[in-house]
Design a protein around this motif. Structure first.
Motif, PDB file in Angstrom:
ATOM      1  N   ILE A  51       0.881  -1.171   0.000  1.00 28.39           N
ATOM      2  CA  ILE A  51       0.000   0.000   0.000  1.00 28.39           C
ATOM      3  C   ILE A  51       0.914   1.214   0.000  1.00 28.39           C
ATOM      4  CG2 ILE A  51      -1.768   1.295   1.252  1.00 28.39           C
ATOM      5  CD1 ILE A  51      -2.688  -1.352   2.486  1.00 28.39           C
ATOM      6  N   TRP A  54       0.115   8.062   0.498  1.00 30.49           N
ATOM      7  CA  TRP A  54      -0.827   8.949  -0.206  1.00 30.49           C
ATOM      8  C   TRP A  54      -0.074  10.210  -0.621  1.00 30.49           C
ATOM      9  CZ3 TRP A  54      -3.068  13.862   0.700  1.00 30.49           C
ATOM     10  CH2 TRP A  54      -4.189  14.164  -0.083  1.00 30.49           C
ATOM     11  N   THR A 118      -1.987  -1.207  -5.986  1.00 30.16           N
ATOM     12  CA  THR A 118      -2.798  -0.256  -5.230  1.00 30.16           C
ATOM     13  C   THR A 118      -2.498   1.184  -5.635  1.00 30.16           C
ATOM     14  OG1 THR A 118      -2.933  -1.761  -3.349  1.00 30.16           O
ATOM     15  CG2 THR A 118      -3.346   0.569  -2.913  1.00 30.16           C
ATOM     16  N   ARG A 120      -3.707   5.013  -4.497  1.00 30.33           N
ATOM     17  CA  ARG A 120      -4.480   5.819  -3.533  1.00 30.33           C
ATOM     18  C   ARG A 120      -4.934   7.105  -4.227  1.00 30.33           C
ATOM     19  NH1 ARG A 120      -1.543   5.770   2.249  1.00 30.33           N
ATOM     20  NH2 ARG A 120      -3.551   6.693   2.839  1.00 30.33           N
ATOM     21  N   GLU A 308      -5.864  -4.582   6.597  1.00 28.98           N
ATOM     22  CA  GLU A 308      -5.634  -4.468   5.161  1.00 28.98           C
ATOM     23  C   GLU A 308      -6.523  -5.477   4.453  1.00 28.98           C
ATOM     24  OE1 GLU A 308      -1.436  -4.931   4.550  1.00 28.98           O
ATOM     25  OE2 GLU A 308      -0.942  -3.151   5.750  1.00 28.98           O
ATOM     26  N   TYR A 313     -11.726  -1.161  -6.207  1.00 28.12           N
ATOM     27  CA  TYR A 313     -11.127   0.177  -6.213  1.00 28.12           C
ATOM     28  C   TYR A 313     -10.756   0.549  -7.649  1.00 28.12           C
ATOM     29  CZ  TYR A 313      -9.567   3.660  -2.782  1.00 28.12           C
ATOM     30  OH  TYR A 313      -9.477   4.776  -1.968  1.00 28.12           O
ATOM     31  N   GLU A 342      -7.960  -3.936  -5.149  1.00 24.69           N
ATOM     32  CA  GLU A 342      -6.665  -3.477  -4.662  1.00 24.69           C
ATOM     33  C   GLU A 342      -6.595  -3.676  -3.145  1.00 24.69           C
ATOM     34  OE1 GLU A 342      -6.367   0.267  -7.864  1.00 24.69           O
ATOM     35  OE2 GLU A 342      -6.253   0.637  -5.709  1.00 24.69           O
ATOM     36  N   HIS A 344      -6.116  -2.225   0.374  1.00 28.80           N
ATOM     37  CA  HIS A 344      -6.216  -0.929   1.040  1.00 28.80           C
ATOM     38  C   HIS A 344      -6.416  -1.120   2.535  1.00 28.80           C
ATOM     39  CE1 HIS A 344      -6.550   2.013  -2.345  1.00 28.80           C
ATOM     40  NE2 HIS A 344      -6.811   0.902  -3.007  1.00 28.80           N
ATOM     41  N   ARG A 345      -6.057  -0.095   3.288  1.00 29.30           N
ATOM     42  CA  ARG A 345      -6.361  -0.095   4.719  1.00 29.30           C
ATOM     43  C   ARG A 345      -7.816   0.312   4.912  1.00 29.30           C
ATOM     44  NH1 ARG A 345      -0.645   2.077   5.736  1.00 29.30           N
ATOM     45  NH2 ARG A 345      -1.491   4.027   4.966  1.00 29.30           N
ATOM     46  N   ASP A 369     -13.191   2.228   3.781  1.00 31.31           N
ATOM     47  CA  ASP A 369     -11.941   2.714   3.204  1.00 31.31           C
ATOM     48  C   ASP A 369     -11.419   3.923   3.978  1.00 31.31           C
ATOM     49  OD1 ASP A 369      -9.856   3.408   1.435  1.00 31.31           O
ATOM     50  OD2 ASP A 369     -11.220   4.578   0.166  1.00 31.31           O
ATOM     51  N   ASP A 371      -9.274   6.135   3.112  1.00 27.76           N
ATOM     52  CA  ASP A 371      -9.014   7.321   2.303  1.00 27.76           C
ATOM     53  C   ASP A 371     -10.274   8.093   1.929  1.00 27.76           C
ATOM     54  OD1 ASP A 371      -6.242   7.160   2.237  1.00 27.76           O
ATOM     55  OD2 ASP A 371      -6.217   5.872   0.470  1.00 27.76           O
TER      56      ASP A 371
END
Length: 453
Positions: A51, A54, A118, A120, A308, A313, A342, A344-345, A369, A371
């Motif tokens: 990941i 950002w 991934t 972001r 995770e 996405y 993907e 993602h956290r 998500d 983000d």
């Protein structure tokens, strides 16, 4: 956007109650845009490097403008998947899958998840980031977590401290201010057959009405919503209007339906919680729309933490207008050729039904998500505690308008083998129109009656 921010007033709910959580200090809020993204996610990459950090996402400033902002160009069209998770190898990836996703592999031998690098991509405007940062030091939960005070526009709790704050971030997340969509909802039977239900809907925040937010008329209003079914013939003319309240315990959601057969507008108090929805063949409840919506008062919300997870996405392939619905829809699930997953956290939140409360889902596990604050995966359990349904949101970044939102959402009945997909637009001439100002009277019962006819 500037007018939106300057005309937005703080939503000071007059609730005589003790706050359920404290706002964060200015020192904590100053982490936004530094060690945390402006929306509160971890700025840094994960330890494995799978990941990335950002770096601002995809925005109108750093991405070439699309010919059609409603269907943005796919910036990753040349990328190939890293690998696929299948029914033969999913056990190797269980740590990064939800229970519902695992159940899909166990149920369907041909089910696949194409896994991509991934990206972001999530990003909002700088003006909205300023509002969110201010919310961090002012917004508070009230009514035992069922309402918000001192909150402006979107995402009241960028530095979330409990499950209620996380779910409120999902409920209030920014979806472009005003958007009109031309979409198709498709209930898919267990044998793969389907009849598309076509509709248009319109979502608008009060700040985007002509004249802006009215402190009196829009008090406790989060947004206004209209939905009109245009096909098939048996449902044509059915219309729904919602005045979405923020604290629905203090003031219930206001909803009306126009029934084409009866030719009349009626109040619709059952458009809430597990009430039925039109045109979905019983596959979702009222609060399943947009993954989850409405009053949170029937559940206890427990913040489990972060993990995770492989989630849908950057699903730009689902906007492919050369594809037909027959290409995208398959028996049991969507065609993996049009999907992208993907790593993602996500925030993991468990919602368990309160004692004495009623809902067909006794428990829901949300994976949200970090983000975007959008619910990306939800596992839903029945009254016996058995896994029943899986919901997934297939999101993209609408970089022309600095808005992350879905292009489709699915809900799978893991018992019957049926599923519902909402939001597809492959065969529609248009998809989303952004930014069109509308009048407050467009969300009146008389307007609903005209819409139905």
């Amino acid at each position: 956007m500037k007018k939106y921010i300057t005309t937005a007033s703080l939503l000071m709910l007059s609730l005589v109650t003790t706050s359920a959580s404290a706002k964060v200090s200015q020192e904590e809020a100053n982490k936004l845009g530094k060690s945390l993204t402006p929306l509160g996610a971890k700025m840094e990459a994960n330890a494995a490097g799978t990941i990335p950090a950002w770096k601002g996402g995809l925005t109108s400033k750093n991405t070439t403008k699309s010919k059609n902002s409603g269907r943005p160009d796919n910036p990753f069209s040349q990328e190939k998947s890293l690998f696929e998770i299948t029914s033969a190898n999913f056990n190797e990836y269980k740590a990064n899958l939800s229970a519902g996703q695992i159940a899909m592999f166990e149920k369907y031998a041909d089910y696949k998840m194409p896994i991509y690098k991934t990206k972001r991509t999530a990003a909002y405007s700088d003006e909205l980031y300023d509002v969110v940062k201010k919310n961090a030091t002012t917004a508070e939960l009230v009514q035992s977590g069922n309402g918000i005070a001192n909150f402006d526009t979107a995402i009241p709790f960028p530095i979330a401290q409990n499950g209620s704050e996380v779910i409120w971030n999902h409920i209030t997340r920014y979806r472009g201010g005003t958007a009109k969509r031309f979409i198709t909802t498709i209930p898919v039977q267990s044998n793969g057959s389907f009849v598309p239900v076509k509709m248009n809907d319109q979502l608008v925040w009060p700040e985007f009405l002509k004249g802006g937010r009215d402190a009196k008329k829009d008090n406790n209003i989060l947004f206004y919503y209209l939905q009109q079914i245009t096909a098939p013939a048996r449902l044509t003319g059915t219309a729904l209007m919602v005045h979405e309240t923020i604290d629905q315990v203090k003031e219930a959601r206001k909803a009306w339906v126009y029934n084409a057969g009866q030719r009349r507008v009626r109040r619709a108090p059952n458009v809430a919680y597990d009430g039925p929805a039109a045109g979905v063949d019983g596959l979702r409840t009222a609060d399943n729309f947009d993954m989850y919506n409405g009053a949170p008062d029937r559940y206890n919300w427990k913040l489990v933490g972060k993990k995770e997870l492989y989630i849908p996405y950057n699903s730009y392939n689902l906007l492919d207008t050369t594809a037909k619905y027959d290409d995208v829809i398959q028996k049991g699930h969507l065609n993996a050729d049009y999907l992208r997953y993907e790593l993602h956290r996500v925030w993991q939140v468990e919602a368990t039904l309160k004692e004495g409360a009623r809902h067909i889902y006794a428990k829901r596990t949300f994976f949200i998500d970090e983000d975007t604050w959008g619910a990306s995966v939800i596992d839903q359990y029945d009254g016996r505690g058995e896994l029943w349904k899986l919901s997934e949101a297939h999101n993209i970044q609408y970089y022309d308008v600095n808005t992350p939102w879905m292009v489709a959402e699915t809900i799978h009945d893991l018992n019957s083998g049926r599923y519902l997909v909402t939001g597809l637009s492959n065969e529609e001439p248009a998809f989303i129109t952004w930014g069109k100002k509308v009048k407050r009277k467009d969300f009146s019962t008389s307007a609903l009656r005209r819409l139905g006819r």
